[in-house]
Design a protein around this motif. Structure first.
Motif, PDB file in Angstrom:
ATOM      1  N   ARG A  59      26.416  10.744  16.920  1.00  0.00           N
ATOM      2  CA  ARG A  59      26.100  10.424  18.312  1.00  0.00           C
ATOM      3  C   ARG A  59      26.436  11.653  19.151  1.00  0.00           C
ATOM      4  O   ARG A  59      27.561  12.113  19.154  1.00  0.00           O
ATOM      5  CB  ARG A  59      26.916   9.227  18.796  1.00  0.00           C
ATOM      6  CG  ARG A  59      26.560   7.924  18.095  1.00  0.00           C
ATOM      7  CD  ARG A  59      27.459   6.785  18.604  1.00  0.00           C
ATOM      8  NE  ARG A  59      27.213   5.558  17.882  1.00  0.00           N
ATOM      9  CZ  ARG A  59      26.461   4.556  18.336  1.00  0.00           C
ATOM     10  NH1 ARG A  59      25.874   4.653  19.513  1.00  0.00           N
ATOM     11  NH2 ARG A  59      26.295   3.475  17.618  1.00  0.00           N
ATOM     12  N   SER A 165      19.933   9.007  16.723  1.00  0.00           N
ATOM     13  CA  SER A 165      18.894   8.386  17.544  1.00  0.00           C
ATOM     14  C   SER A 165      17.766   9.373  17.817  1.00  0.00           C
ATOM     15  O   SER A 165      17.988  10.595  17.853  1.00  0.00           O
ATOM     16  CB  SER A 165      19.474   7.901  18.878  1.00  0.00           C
ATOM     17  OG  SER A 165      19.736   9.003  19.727  1.00  0.00           O
ATOM     18  N   LYS A 167      16.406   9.932  20.588  1.00  0.00           N
ATOM     19  CA  LYS A 167      16.770  10.608  21.837  1.00  0.00           C
ATOM     20  C   LYS A 167      17.689  11.799  21.572  1.00  0.00           C
ATOM     21  O   LYS A 167      17.474  12.893  22.097  1.00  0.00           O
ATOM     22  CB  LYS A 167      17.445   9.605  22.767  1.00  0.00           C
ATOM     23  CG  LYS A 167      17.916  10.154  24.079  1.00  0.00           C
ATOM     24  CD  LYS A 167      18.462   8.992  24.896  1.00  0.00           C
ATOM     25  CE  LYS A 167      19.479   9.416  25.891  1.00  0.00           C
ATOM     26  NZ  LYS A 167      20.039   8.268  26.615  1.00  0.00           N
TER      27      LYS A 167
END
Length: 191
Positions: A59, A165, A167
């Motif tokens: 992340r 992700s 993104k």
């Protein structure tokens, strides 16, 4: 709490000062006065939880631009993470330098991330949970990010990335966004 400042001014590793007895231990995990006494922003606007099913999950590297720049207090509550922060303060002598800290359920260590830093982490074990208190509200228009694998940053992740992700994977290289980052993260913009 035991505060240890890192090489990145304003970024602290915070260990628990455990009071133990036959029941186990008790420790203070947050104290507004102690944070203020160390020059840290003792405001919690949001408390966030993240659960990572698979080790290798990555992340980051996330940040918010001023005036919505976030401070964070990050702790791993189950499993283990390698947490990395990058100094994005253009006026700082440690601009673009980073530190990495292992946070896990055993050491219960926290990392205080000052405003105008990028933050990301990788889960080192399956079923890893993190908790972070954030000093500013999530503001999508102020959101930014750096690529976790940008060679200019030289971040070293201990495991192959198993999950990220779309993104986070789409963040542009620093070479394409550095002028904007420097401008928007400048002291004048932060004031």
């Amino acid at each position: 709490m035991i505060f240890t400042e890192t090489k990145l001014k304003g970024a602290y590793i915070i260990d628990l000062d455990r009071k133990t007895d036959e029941r186990g231990f008790f420790a203070r995990a947050f104290c507004r006065k102690e944070f203020r006494d160390h020059g840290l922003k003792p405001i919690i606007a949001q408390a966030n939880l993240a659960s990572n099913a698979r080790k290798g999950t990555l992340r980051g590297m996330h940040f918010q631009y001023p005036p919505a720049a976030e401070s964070k207090l990050v702790r791993c509550t189950r499993g283990a993470i390698l947490d990395i922060i990058v100094d994005l303060r253009p006026e700082s002598p440690t601009y673009l330098q980073h530190i990495s800290v292992e946070l896990n359920e055993d050491n219960m260590t926290s990392l205080y991330v000052p405003e105008r830093f990028a933050h990301g982490y990788q889960a080192l074990r399956d079923n890893t949970d993190t908790s972070y208190q954030v000093g500013e509200f999530y503001t999508p228009d102020a959101e930014g990010g750096l690529r976790h694998d940008d060679p200019r940053l030289g971040l070293e992740w201990p495991l192959p990335v198993t999950v990220i992700s779309p993104k986070d994977q789409a963040f542009r290289p620093l070479s394409e966004i550095e002028n904007e980052v420097k401008h928007r993260m400048s002291v004048a913009m932060a004031a």
